[in-house]
Design a protein around this motif. Sequence first.
Motif, mmCIF file in Angstrom:
data_model
loop_
_atom_site.group_PDB
_atom_site.id
_atom_site.type_symbol
_atom_site.label_atom_id
_atom_site.label_comp_id
_atom_site.label_asym_id
_atom_site.label_seq_id
_atom_site.Cartn_x
_atom_site.Cartn_y
_atom_site.Cartn_z
ATOM 1 N N MET A 96 41.572 35.612 27.623
ATOM 2 C CA MET A 96 41.978 35.656 29.010
ATOM 3 C C MET A 96 40.841 35.113 29.874
ATOM 4 S SD MET A 96 43.408 38.869 31.150
ATOM 5 C CE MET A 96 44.032 38.612 32.765
ATOM 6 N N LYS A 97 41.188 34.396 30.887
ATOM 7 C CA LYS A 97 40.197 33.865 31.812
ATOM 8 C C LYS A 97 40.048 34.851 32.977
ATOM 9 C CE LYS A 97 39.063 29.978 34.621
ATOM 10 N NZ LYS A 97 38.332 28.802 34.306
ATOM 11 N N TRP A 98 38.831 35.356 33.153
ATOM 12 C CA TRP A 98 38.562 36.368 34.168
ATOM 13 C C TRP A 98 38.008 35.726 35.443
ATOM 14 C CZ3 TRP A 98 40.598 40.721 32.546
ATOM 15 C CH2 TRP A 98 40.596 41.041 31.193
ATOM 16 N N THR A 99 38.347 36.297 36.600
ATOM 17 C CA THR A 99 37.737 35.864 37.851
ATOM 18 C C THR A 99 36.337 36.467 37.917
ATOM 19 O OG1 THR A 99 38.466 37.770 39.144
ATOM 20 C CG2 THR A 99 39.995 35.881 38.997
ATOM 21 N N SER A 100 35.525 35.997 38.840
ATOM 22 C CA SER A 100 34.173 36.550 38.972
ATOM 23 C C SER A 100 34.227 38.030 39.353
ATOM 24 C CB SER A 100 33.350 35.762 39.983
ATOM 25 O OG SER A 100 33.935 35.818 41.262
ATOM 26 N N GLU A 101 35.198 38.415 40.181
ATOM 27 C CA GLU A 101 35.338 39.823 40.569
ATOM 28 C C GLU A 101 35.735 40.683 39.369
ATOM 29 O OE1 GLU A 101 36.839 37.312 42.190
ATOM 30 O OE2 GLU A 101 35.968 37.343 44.206
ATOM 31 N N GLN A 102 36.638 40.164 38.540
ATOM 32 C CA GLN A 102 37.044 40.895 37.344
ATOM 33 C C GLN A 102 35.877 41.055 36.383
ATOM 34 O OE1 GLN A 102 40.370 38.317 36.406
ATOM 35 N NE2 GLN A 102 41.839 39.949 36.872
ATOM 36 N N LEU A 103 35.105 39.992 36.200
ATOM 37 C CA LEU A 103 33.937 40.071 35.312
ATOM 38 C C LEU A 103 32.922 41.085 35.826
ATOM 39 C CD1 LEU A 103 33.403 36.346 34.323
ATOM 40 C CD2 LEU A 103 34.018 38.243 32.808
ATOM 41 N N THR A 104 32.748 41.148 37.126
ATOM 42 C CA THR A 104 31.842 42.150 37.698
ATOM 43 C C THR A 104 32.340 43.552 37.367
ATOM 44 O OG1 THR A 104 31.159 40.682 39.489
ATOM 45 C CG2 THR A 104 30.842 43.043 39.842
ATOM 46 N N ALA A 105 33.640 43.791 37.526
ATOM 47 C CA ALA A 105 34.210 45.112 37.220
ATOM 48 C C ALA A 105 34.076 45.446 35.736
ATOM 49 C CB ALA A 105 35.675 45.164 37.647
ATOM 50 N N GLY A 138 50.119 43.473 39.537
ATOM 51 C CA GLY A 138 50.088 42.249 38.753
ATOM 52 C C GLY A 138 48.786 41.477 38.817
ATOM 53 N N SER A 139 47.751 42.091 39.362
ATOM 54 C CA SER A 139 46.476 41.382 39.530
ATOM 55 C C SER A 139 45.542 41.518 38.331
ATOM 56 C CB SER A 139 45.764 41.886 40.783
ATOM 57 O OG SER A 139 45.477 43.263 40.649
ATOM 58 N N GLY A 140 45.907 42.353 37.365
ATOM 59 C CA GLY A 140 45.099 42.485 36.161
ATOM 60 C C GLY A 140 44.222 43.727 36.113
ATOM 61 N N LYS A 141 44.509 44.723 36.946
ATOM 62 C CA LYS A 141 43.696 45.953 36.958
ATOM 63 C C LYS A 141 43.655 46.616 35.594
ATOM 64 C CE LYS A 141 46.137 47.906 40.166
ATOM 65 N NZ LYS A 141 47.083 46.843 40.482
ATOM 66 N N THR A 142 44.802 46.772 34.973
ATOM 67 C CA THR A 142 44.860 47.451 33.678
ATOM 68 C C THR A 142 44.110 46.656 32.623
ATOM 69 O OG1 THR A 142 46.975 48.440 34.271
ATOM 70 C CG2 THR A 142 46.414 48.442 31.944
ATOM 71 N N ALA A 143 44.249 45.348 32.633
ATOM 72 C CA ALA A 143 43.530 44.506 31.672
ATOM 73 C C ALA A 143 42.023 44.607 31.876
ATOM 74 C CB ALA A 143 43.988 43.049 31.808
ATOM 75 N N VAL A 144 41.588 44.609 33.122
ATOM 76 C CA VAL A 144 40.161 44.715 33.438
ATOM 77 C C VAL A 144 39.616 46.058 32.968
ATOM 78 C CG1 VAL A 144 38.524 44.977 35.360
ATOM 79 C CG2 VAL A 144 40.117 43.058 35.332
ATOM 80 N N LEU A 145 40.310 47.132 33.285
ATOM 81 C CA LEU A 145 39.830 48.454 32.886
ATOM 82 C C LEU A 145 39.849 48.621 31.367
ATOM 83 C CD1 LEU A 145 41.339 50.634 35.721
ATOM 84 C CD2 LEU A 145 38.939 50.146 35.305
#
Length: 80
Positions: free
Chosen positions: A1-10, A25-32
């Motif tokens: 998956m390609k992460w945004t800079s904000e997602q990578l920070t999280a 649908g923004s990817g919160k569950t995937a990020v966590l």
Amino acid sequence: MKWTSEQLTAINEDKKSIIVSAGAGSGKTAVLTERVIRKIKDGVNINELLILTFTNKAANEMRERIRKKLTEYPELKDQL
């Protein structure tokens, strides 16, 4: 998956608690999920993590995603 800079920070923020707040649908569950797996790989026991969601449905989705991801790493099977 390609992460945004904000997602990578999280995902990678260390030594502090975080809040992930974003639209549906923004990817919160995937990020966590990715953050949890990274922490476990770094030696944190899953029982030491507190992950809060706003609904039981979201909690069940998170639990299943973490469980599925853990099965991809044989060295982490004891965390199941």
